[in-house]
Design a protein around this motif. Sequence first.
Motif, short mmCIF file in Angstrom:
data_model
loop_
_atom_site.label_atom_id
_atom_site.label_comp_id
_atom_site.label_asym_id
_atom_site.label_seq_id
_atom_site.Cartn_x
_atom_site.Cartn_y
_atom_site.Cartn_z
N ARG A 240 -4.02 4.29 0.64
CA ARG A 240 -4.60 4.44 1.98
C ARG A 240 -5.62 5.58 2.02
O ARG A 240 -6.71 5.44 2.61
N SER B 233 0.83 -1.20 0.00
CA SER B 233 0.00 0.00 0.00
C SER B 233 0.87 1.25 0.00
O SER B 233 1.90 1.31 0.67
N ARG C 256 2.17 -2.54 4.55
CA ARG C 256 2.94 -1.32 4.33
C ARG C 256 4.35 -1.62 3.83
O ARG C 256 5.01 -0.73 3.29
N GLU D 104 -9.54 5.38 3.02
CA GLU D 104 -10.06 6.17 4.14
C GLU D 104 -11.21 7.05 3.69
O GLU D 104 -12.20 7.23 4.42
N ASN E 38 0.63 5.74 0.27
CA ASN E 38 -0.21 6.73 0.96
C ASN E 38 -1.47 7.07 0.16
O ASN E 38 -2.55 7.26 0.73
#
Length: 253
Positions: free
Chosen positions: A68, A63, A106, A72, A65
């Motif tokens: 992510r 993943s 990550r 989110e 940023n």
Amino acid sequence: MLNRVAVLSDIHGVLPALEAVLAEPDASVADRIVLTGDITAGPQPAQVLDLLTSLGDRVAWISGNADRELLEYRRGQRDSIPDPIAPWAAQQLREDHLELLGALPRSLSLSVRGLGKVLFCHATPRDDEEVVLVDSSLDRWAEVFSGLDADVRAVVCGHTHMPFVRLAHGRLVINPGSVGMPYGRSGAHWATLGPGAELRHTDFDIEAAVAQVSRDSSYPDIEQWSDYFLHARATDADALAAFGPRDGRRQTE
């Protein structure tokens, strides 16, 4: 131990760039294709994810940023994303896409012939938004490497869309650059590992790709987006000026 690994980073939902790299002989025969994040935030997010998942277990996912942030946003954990295309891209993803992104690690480690234990991450081993550059100081590299196991002999990272290979405190650091949003030079940037590390560049028909992306994507500003990013209108100097202050360097450097 893997003999050959292809590393693709920062695809950013650009299907023709991804297809061009996957058609390369060295990518097609690689033991593993490692994606070092920021896979989806761009004009063709669902198409890119569907192509990559069709490759099965050959693909190892990490993943970034941007991935992510899309997740989110869709899960109601944030109400905005700095990248203008990202909220639109988030809405294009199916539930199975969201479940995939939510399960991504990550970082991961693989043993690669000639390199030993290689840690793959998006930005740095400890953070998916942290910035390190080819000319970051050795003190900065020591900081971001803190906590790494001693047997990690190479670190592969993405995030800044700028390819480089360098040594830092005895570890080889590889940034493959960006497949879909390159800075400084158009075309798709990626890398191969084993037994050494080689930066790769794949040329493809940029005008045809701009036309395809503009035709297939419903993002409202798609013509401007595809022209700017596929032609790499942002120079390497532009990118360094933007990223430099974020790696902790003094403003006088």
